[in-house]
Design a protein around this motif. Structure first.
Motif, PDB file in Angstrom:
ATOM      1  N   GLN A 170       0.723  -1.308  -0.059  1.00  0.00           N
ATOM      2  CA  GLN A 170       0.080  -0.132   0.008  1.00  0.00           C
ATOM      3  C   GLN A 170       0.840   1.379  -0.139  1.00  0.00           C
ATOM      4  OE1 GLN A 170      -3.748   0.209   2.205  1.00  0.00           O
ATOM      5  NE2 GLN A 170      -2.938   2.126   2.984  1.00  0.00           N
ATOM      6  N   LEU A 171       0.470   2.272  -0.708  1.00  0.00           N
ATOM      7  CA  LEU A 171       1.178   3.363  -0.909  1.00  0.00           C
ATOM      8  C   LEU A 171       0.022   4.595  -0.529  1.00  0.00           C
ATOM      9  CD1 LEU A 171       3.622   5.152  -1.587  1.00  0.00           C
ATOM     10  CD2 LEU A 171       2.891   4.947  -4.000  1.00  0.00           C
ATOM     11  N   ASP A 172       0.350   5.588   0.378  1.00  0.00           N
ATOM     12  CA  ASP A 172      -0.461   6.383   0.780  1.00  0.00           C
ATOM     13  C   ASP A 172       0.123   7.939  -0.292  1.00  0.00           C
ATOM     14  OD1 ASP A 172      -2.142   4.997   2.099  1.00  0.00           O
ATOM     15  OD2 ASP A 172      -0.972   5.300   3.957  1.00  0.00           O
ATOM     16  N   VAL A 173      -0.891   8.285  -0.811  1.00  0.00           N
ATOM     17  CA  VAL A 173      -0.304   9.755  -1.497  1.00  0.00           C
ATOM     18  C   VAL A 173      -1.175  10.774  -0.989  1.00  0.00           C
ATOM     19  CG1 VAL A 173       0.062  10.797  -3.842  1.00  0.00           C
ATOM     20  CG2 VAL A 173       0.554   8.147  -3.569  1.00  0.00           C
TER      21      VAL A 173
ATOM     22  N   LEU B 290      -6.340  15.836  -0.212  1.00  0.00           N
ATOM     23  CA  LEU B 290      -6.891  14.273  -0.398  1.00  0.00           C
ATOM     24  C   LEU B 290      -5.746  13.251  -0.090  1.00  0.00           C
ATOM     25  CD1 LEU B 290      -8.624  15.881  -2.667  1.00  0.00           C
ATOM     26  CD2 LEU B 290      -9.471  13.966  -2.966  1.00  0.00           C
ATOM     27  N   LYS B 291      -6.095  12.313   0.684  1.00  0.00           N
ATOM     28  CA  LYS B 291      -5.249  11.368   0.891  1.00  0.00           C
ATOM     29  C   LYS B 291      -5.729   9.964   0.153  1.00  0.00           C
ATOM     30  CE  LYS B 291      -3.238   8.274   4.470  1.00  0.00           C
ATOM     31  NZ  LYS B 291      -3.383   7.828   6.093  1.00  0.00           N
ATOM     32  N   VAL B 292      -5.046   9.570  -0.840  1.00  0.00           N
ATOM     33  CA  VAL B 292      -5.546   8.307  -1.907  1.00  0.00           C
ATOM     34  C   VAL B 292      -4.331   7.386  -1.416  1.00  0.00           C
ATOM     35  CG1 VAL B 292      -5.613   7.777  -4.121  1.00  0.00           C
ATOM     36  CG2 VAL B 292      -6.042  10.152  -3.511  1.00  0.00           C
ATOM     37  N   SER B 293      -5.198   6.191  -1.080  1.00  0.00           N
ATOM     38  CA  SER B 293      -4.428   5.025  -0.805  1.00  0.00           C
ATOM     39  C   SER B 293      -4.580   3.978  -1.813  1.00  0.00           C
ATOM     40  CB  SER B 293      -5.133   4.103   0.604  1.00  0.00           C
ATOM     41  OG  SER B 293      -5.081   5.099   1.525  1.00  0.00           O
ATOM     42  N   VAL B 294      -3.261   3.506  -2.313  1.00  0.00           N
ATOM     43  CA  VAL B 294      -3.148   2.665  -3.622  1.00  0.00           C
ATOM     44  C   VAL B 294      -2.696   1.300  -3.069  1.00  0.00           C
ATOM     45  CG1 VAL B 294      -2.203   2.332  -5.920  1.00  0.00           C
ATOM     46  CG2 VAL B 294      -2.869   4.806  -5.146  1.00  0.00           C
TER      47      VAL B 294
ATOM     48  N   ILE C  74     -13.615   9.509  -7.985  1.00  0.00           N
ATOM     49  CA  ILE C  74     -12.540   9.711  -8.010  1.00  0.00           C
ATOM     50  C   ILE C  74     -11.221   8.697  -7.743  1.00  0.00           C
ATOM     51  CG2 ILE C  74     -10.570  11.163  -7.146  1.00  0.00           C
ATOM     52  CD1 ILE C  74     -12.631  13.119  -5.962  1.00  0.00           C
ATOM     53  N   ALA C  75     -11.798   7.807  -6.735  1.00  0.00           N
ATOM     54  CA  ALA C  75     -10.990   6.567  -6.830  1.00  0.00           C
ATOM     55  C   ALA C  75     -11.108   5.580  -7.660  1.00  0.00           C
ATOM     56  CB  ALA C  75     -11.390   5.722  -5.435  1.00  0.00           C
TER      57      ALA C  75
ATOM     58  N   TYR D 160       2.766  -4.328 -12.678  1.00  0.00           N
ATOM     59  CA  TYR D 160       2.188  -4.182 -11.403  1.00  0.00           C
ATOM     60  C   TYR D 160       0.628  -4.305 -11.686  1.00  0.00           C
ATOM     61  CZ  TYR D 160       6.871  -2.735  -9.292  1.00  0.00           C
ATOM     62  OH  TYR D 160       7.896  -2.786  -8.770  1.00  0.00           O
ATOM     63  N   ASP D 161       0.116  -4.827 -10.729  1.00  0.00           N
ATOM     64  CA  ASP D 161      -1.411  -4.829 -10.921  1.00  0.00           C
ATOM     65  C   ASP D 161      -1.958  -3.861  -9.642  1.00  0.00           C
ATOM     66  OD1 ASP D 161      -3.914  -5.448 -11.431  1.00  0.00           O
ATOM     67  OD2 ASP D 161      -4.131  -7.259 -10.097  1.00  0.00           O
ATOM     68  N   ILE D 162      -2.755  -3.018  -9.989  1.00  0.00           N
ATOM     69  CA  ILE D 162      -3.335  -2.032  -9.069  1.00  0.00           C
ATOM     70  C   ILE D 162      -4.611  -2.581  -8.489  1.00  0.00           C
ATOM     71  CG2 ILE D 162      -4.502   0.123  -8.745  1.00  0.00           C
ATOM     72  CD1 ILE D 162      -1.334   0.039  -9.255  1.00  0.00           C
ATOM     73  N   ILE D 163      -4.837  -3.080  -7.282  1.00  0.00           N
ATOM     74  CA  ILE D 163      -5.805  -4.124  -6.714  1.00  0.00           C
ATOM     75  C   ILE D 163      -6.844  -2.963  -6.359  1.00  0.00           C
ATOM     76  CG2 ILE D 163      -6.301  -5.532  -4.702  1.00  0.00           C
ATOM     77  CD1 ILE D 163      -4.249  -6.547  -6.599  1.00  0.00           C
ATOM     78  N   LYS D 164      -6.670  -2.055  -5.760  1.00  0.00           N
ATOM     79  CA  LYS D 164      -7.726  -0.963  -5.264  1.00  0.00           C
ATOM     80  C   LYS D 164      -7.189   0.299  -4.868  1.00  0.00           C
ATOM     81  CE  LYS D 164     -12.014  -1.157  -2.338  1.00  0.00           C
ATOM     82  NZ  LYS D 164     -12.677  -1.277  -3.570  1.00  0.00           N
ATOM     83  N   THR D 165      -8.008   1.283  -5.176  1.00  0.00           N
ATOM     84  CA  THR D 165      -7.654   2.621  -4.655  1.00  0.00           C
ATOM     85  C   THR D 165      -8.801   3.156  -3.947  1.00  0.00           C
ATOM     86  OG1 THR D 165      -8.425   3.641  -6.715  1.00  0.00           O
ATOM     87  CG2 THR D 165      -6.350   3.190  -6.660  1.00  0.00           C
ATOM     88  N   LEU D 166      -8.423   3.939  -2.991  1.00  0.00           N
ATOM     89  CA  LEU D 166      -9.366   4.454  -1.825  1.00  0.00           C
ATOM     90  C   LEU D 166      -8.973   5.904  -1.618  1.00  0.00           C
ATOM     91  CD1 LEU D 166      -9.504   1.482   0.604  1.00  0.00           C
ATOM     92  CD2 LEU D 166     -11.173   1.857  -1.122  1.00  0.00           C
ATOM     93  N   VAL D 167     -10.031   6.725  -1.471  1.00  0.00           N
ATOM     94  CA  VAL D 167      -9.701   8.115  -1.076  1.00  0.00           C
ATOM     95  C   VAL D 167     -10.033   8.012   0.435  1.00  0.00           C
ATOM     96  CG1 VAL D 167     -10.755  10.691  -1.409  1.00  0.00           C
ATOM     97  CG2 VAL D 167     -10.384   9.150  -3.424  1.00  0.00           C
ATOM     98  N   THR D 168      -9.276   7.951   1.410  1.00  0.00           N
ATOM     99  CA  THR D 168      -9.466   7.766   2.713  1.00  0.00           C
ATOM    100  C   THR D 168      -9.476   9.062   3.521  1.00  0.00           C
ATOM    101  OG1 THR D 168      -6.942   7.713   3.064  1.00  0.00           O
ATOM    102  CG2 THR D 168      -8.218   5.660   2.578  1.00  0.00           C
TER     103      THR D 168
END
Length: 309
Positions: A65-68, A82-86, A136-137, A153-161
């Motif tokens: 997980q990467l938090d941006v 915005l905090k986006v968790s990838v 947005i996610a 790389y495979d993106i499993i899920k993105t969340l605007v947390t």
């Protein structure tokens, strides 16, 4: 000669031991031979050619997980963070691409997140950013998947947390919400007060109706009692006028008796002489007679008018 054998044996053991290596679960090892990619080794005990093959690197196959955190401006000119968790992982069959095509996957993912968020959020007002954070996610995930698949790389899920507007904007929003709640509370209080007033008026109206009905019933019973009293007195030879006088005098003295029974009473009944009952009866009879005469005169006058017409 013995001195040479021992170093050779030790060197041989070192070479033999270095031929084996262990790869942990959910990890892939990249093997190079003379600086060129040779193979991918999965978890377990593995063998390589000493001095020829080397482990160039290892990649984790676990979900990471990467938090941006992105700061941008909305359509209504409000700065928001915005905090986006990838959540992403290395594709097992593309470990070679993930290792050789991309040195810093975190930086690459961060760049795409910044690009997508700063393209989507300025199209929305602040309220829509909260309401449409899932949109947005989804947009971030779609963009990242298209780009990162080529890098293994495979993106499993993105969340605007998290959505954090400017401090002054949050304070203003809190004041607006507080005012709306106070307005709603005032409306409810007004409705409750109005209901109480209506119900109180209904209760008073019902009370007056029942009170009037009670008075009417009381007077009806009094009239019925007087009628029965007059009939009884007529049967013993007392005419209606004498009966009425007797009833009035009796009620007069009953009233005086009731007043006398009350202690600390300041009520005075006037007149209270013995002749008061007879005088009241005479006054009543005179009033009834005068009223009947006036009624007869009005009827005769109307008949004369009708004849003249």
């Amino acid at each position: 000669m013995n001195y040479l054998i021992i170093p050779i044996i030790v060197f041989g053991l070192i070479i033999l031991i270095s031929s084996f290596f262990i790869v942990k679960q959910q990890t892939a090892a990249i093997i190079e031979r003379f600086g060129r990619f040779q193979s991918i080794r999965q978890s377990g005990l593995q063998l390589k050619i000493p001095l020829v093959d080397r482990i160039a690197g290892r990649l984790s196959l676990k979900i990471q997980q990467l938090d941006v955190i992105v700061e941008t401006k909305t359509k209504d000119d409000v700065f928001v963070r915005l905090k986006v968790s990838v959540q992403y992982k290395v594709i097992k069959i593309k470990v070679e691409d993930a290792f050789y095509k991309l040195d810093y996957p975190h930086d690459q993912i961060t760049s795409y997140v910044f690009d997508v968020v700063r393209a989507e959020v300025p199209k929305m007002i602040l309220d829509d950013v909260f309401l449409k954070k899932d949109d947005i996610a989804i947009a971030v995930k779609s963009e990242l998947n298209d780009a990162m698949q080529d890098y293994g790389y495979d993106i499993i899920k993105t969340l605007v947390t998290d959505i954090d507007p400017d401090a002054q904007v949050k304070e203003a929003m809190n004041r607006i919400n507080a005012a709306d709640r106070e307005k709603t509370a005032a409306q409810y209080e007004g409705d409750a007060a109005r209901i109480l007033i209506v119900e109180k008026a209904k209760a008073e109206a019902e009370s007056k109706r029942l009170q009037g009905q009670g008075i009417a019933d009381q007077r009806r019973e009094i009239a019925r009692g007087l009628e029965e009293s007059v009939e009884v007195l007529n049967k013993v030879g007392i005419n209606s006028q004498e009966a009425s006088a007797l009833i009035v005098v009796t009620q007069h003295y009953d009233t005086l008796q009731a007043i006398g029974q009350e202690t600390n009473s300041n009520l005075i009944l006037l007149p209270n002489s013995p002749q008061a009952g007879s005088q009241m009866l005479n006054d009543m009879v005179a009033s009834f007679t005068a009223s009947n005469q006036i009624g007869e005169a009005m009827k005769n006058a109307k008949k004369d008018e009708d004849k003249d017409e």
